[in-house]
Design a protein around this motif. Sequence first.
Motif, PDB file in Angstrom:
ATOM      1  N   ARG A  43      11.736  40.577  -7.704  1.00 46.75           N
ATOM      2  CA  ARG A  43      10.939  40.696  -8.923  1.00 46.75           C
ATOM      3  C   ARG A  43       9.479  40.803  -8.521  1.00 46.75           C
ATOM      4  O   ARG A  43       9.019  40.058  -7.666  1.00 46.75           O
ATOM      5  CB  ARG A  43      11.130  39.453  -9.791  1.00 46.75           C
ATOM      6  N   CYS A  44       8.747  41.722  -9.140  1.00 49.73           N
ATOM      7  CA  CYS A  44       7.347  41.938  -8.775  1.00 49.73           C
ATOM      8  C   CYS A  44       6.501  40.738  -9.220  1.00 49.73           C
ATOM      9  O   CYS A  44       6.386  40.468 -10.409  1.00 49.73           O
ATOM     10  CB  CYS A  44       6.853  43.215  -9.443  1.00 49.73           C
ATOM     11  N   PRO A  45       5.921  40.011  -8.260  1.00 54.74           N
ATOM     12  CA  PRO A  45       5.188  38.800  -8.642  1.00 54.74           C
ATOM     13  C   PRO A  45       3.856  39.097  -9.352  1.00 54.74           C
ATOM     14  O   PRO A  45       3.329  38.221 -10.041  1.00 54.74           O
ATOM     15  CB  PRO A  45       4.955  38.082  -7.309  1.00 54.74           C
ATOM     16  N   ALA A  46       3.335  40.296  -9.187  1.00 52.96           N
ATOM     17  CA  ALA A  46       2.031  40.623  -9.789  1.00 52.96           C
ATOM     18  C   ALA A  46       2.188  41.306 -11.139  1.00 52.96           C
ATOM     19  O   ALA A  46       1.211  41.657 -11.792  1.00 52.96           O
ATOM     20  CB  ALA A  46       1.242  41.532  -8.844  1.00 52.96           C
ATOM     21  N   HIS A  47       3.455  41.519 -11.535  1.00 53.47           N
ATOM     22  CA  HIS A  47       3.747  42.340 -12.701  1.00 53.47           C
ATOM     23  C   HIS A  47       3.112  41.806 -13.993  1.00 53.47           C
ATOM     24  O   HIS A  47       2.499  42.561 -14.741  1.00 53.47           O
ATOM     25  CB  HIS A  47       5.254  42.438 -12.876  1.00 53.47           C
ATOM     26  N   LEU A  48       3.278  40.525 -14.206  1.00 58.21           N
ATOM     27  CA  LEU A  48       2.781  39.926 -15.448  1.00 58.21           C
ATOM     28  C   LEU A  48       1.266  40.092 -15.557  1.00 58.21           C
ATOM     29  O   LEU A  48       0.748  40.520 -16.582  1.00 58.21           O
ATOM     30  CB  LEU A  48       3.167  38.439 -15.497  1.00 58.21           C
ATOM     31  N   ILE A  70       6.267  47.689  -2.441  1.00 65.26           N
ATOM     32  CA  ILE A  70       5.807  48.557  -3.530  1.00 65.26           C
ATOM     33  C   ILE A  70       6.567  48.197  -4.791  1.00 65.26           C
ATOM     34  O   ILE A  70       7.777  47.956  -4.744  1.00 65.26           O
ATOM     35  CB  ILE A  70       6.026  50.045  -3.185  1.00 65.26           C
ATOM     36  N   CYS A  71       5.870  48.136  -5.911  1.00 68.09           N
ATOM     37  CA  CYS A  71       6.523  47.983  -7.199  1.00 68.09           C
ATOM     38  C   CYS A  71       6.544  49.359  -7.859  1.00 68.09           C
ATOM     39  O   CYS A  71       5.492  49.935  -8.117  1.00 68.09           O
ATOM     40  CB  CYS A  71       5.785  46.983  -8.085  1.00 68.09           C
ATOM     41  N   PHE A  72       7.760  49.875  -8.115  1.00 66.09           N
ATOM     42  CA  PHE A  72       7.866  51.210  -8.677  1.00 66.09           C
ATOM     43  C   PHE A  72       7.537  51.240 -10.156  1.00 66.09           C
ATOM     44  O   PHE A  72       7.448  52.294 -10.762  1.00 66.09           O
ATOM     45  CB  PHE A  72       9.261  51.794  -8.432  1.00 66.09           C
ATOM     46  N   SER A  73       7.345  50.078 -10.740  1.00 67.63           N
ATOM     47  CA  SER A  73       7.009  50.047 -12.154  1.00 67.63           C
ATOM     48  C   SER A  73       5.499  49.965 -12.369  1.00 67.63           C
ATOM     49  O   SER A  73       4.944  50.697 -13.178  1.00 67.63           O
ATOM     50  CB  SER A  73       7.728  48.870 -12.807  1.00 67.63           C
ATOM     51  N   CYS A  74       4.813  49.070 -11.639  1.00 70.67           N
ATOM     52  CA  CYS A  74       3.373  48.923 -11.881  1.00 70.67           C
ATOM     53  C   CYS A  74       2.522  49.448 -10.723  1.00 70.67           C
ATOM     54  O   CYS A  74       1.299  49.358 -10.764  1.00 70.67           O
ATOM     55  CB  CYS A  74       3.021  47.468 -12.179  1.00 70.67           C
ATOM     56  N   ASP A  75       3.187  49.997  -9.675  1.00 69.32           N
ATOM     57  CA  ASP A  75       2.472  50.616  -8.554  1.00 69.32           C
ATOM     58  C   ASP A  75       1.733  49.643  -7.645  1.00 69.32           C
ATOM     59  O   ASP A  75       0.928  50.054  -6.826  1.00 69.32           O
ATOM     60  CB  ASP A  75       1.467  51.681  -9.041  1.00 69.32           C
TER      61      ASP A  75
HETATM   62 ZN   LIG Z   1       5.032  45.295 -10.704  1.00 67.66          ZN
END
Ligand SMILES: [Zn+2]
Length: 321
Positions: A43-48, A70-75
């Motif tokens: 899970r992307c920890p920086a996403h929130l 790399i987070c493919f959702s938020c880059d």
């Molecule tokens: Zn993310």
Amino acid sequence: MTTSRSGSTAGRRDDLIPGDVPSALAELGVEVVGDDGDNFRIRCPAHLERTGRMDRRPSCYVHVHSGQFICFSCDWAGSFARFVAYMQGTDSARANAWIAAKGTIGRALRLLKGDERHAEVEPGEPVTEAQMVLFTTPPEAARRRRGLTLEACEQFGVRWDLERRCWILPIRNAEGTLLGWQEKSKRHFRNFPDGVEKGSALFGAHVEFDGPLVMLESPLDPVRLYSVGLQGGKATFGAHVKHEQMRLAMELSDTIVLGQDNDAAGRQSRNKLYYRYRYRGAALKFWNYLDTGAKDPGEMTGMEIWDCFEASYSPLRRKLK
Ligand SMILES: [Zn+2]
């Protein structure tokens, strides 16, 4: 896109690589939810912080060897040191010290992974298979965006550059020898090494199939066709088709569907091929774009691909109608 403490440099050249990526992740309190052999999915920890939402469908990938993520959702992307700095709320110097204390991969491996791969190759100096191994399996998120199955990517030897987030499409001659590769993303396109000779390369020539061969321009298109069950796609790396590529295609099938792009250059190439090769033994047909309005088969739905393929026509017969 917000950039706060996560917005510093994506990774410095001297950032360290952890010797044991999974245990480093565990110590940072990061749960691994998937593993495709090349990447850990988390899970992307920086996403929130970056998007205002939780990363419910885990979109972040950490490379098992380099630790690059790399987070493919938020880059959000960068070196493992950047990841550590974010998780610990510290700076990159302290993050590197933390990684060093855990044990790091030596400089030799770092060179192999980063610098050697992109080093300029002298003209005539061959690229090696070892360079391909350093790229990863294309991640699920990237494949989903293009409608490509894992099996299709593996059949065609398609790889992924985690660092630049681009497709790696091997260029091989008729004997299967690796000549180089094409790097491709929305923002980035390059043939490597510069000036690599593509005229003897038919992308996917080694992939087995029955029935007609579909000749396409862009190497991702045959992978797309294969993903929807149409296995005879091959690509010529552009609209211009060399004799060697056509000769190889005619060796592989007695029916060739010319599926060049639906634009002026594609149609011109297709017509030229037809007039030059129509009496050379293979039956030549034209891919039928019907009313899809697509630029190439890679833009089509699976159903459109099959409809267009099945509507392929012999140009002569059509004229008589
Ligand atoms: Zn993310």
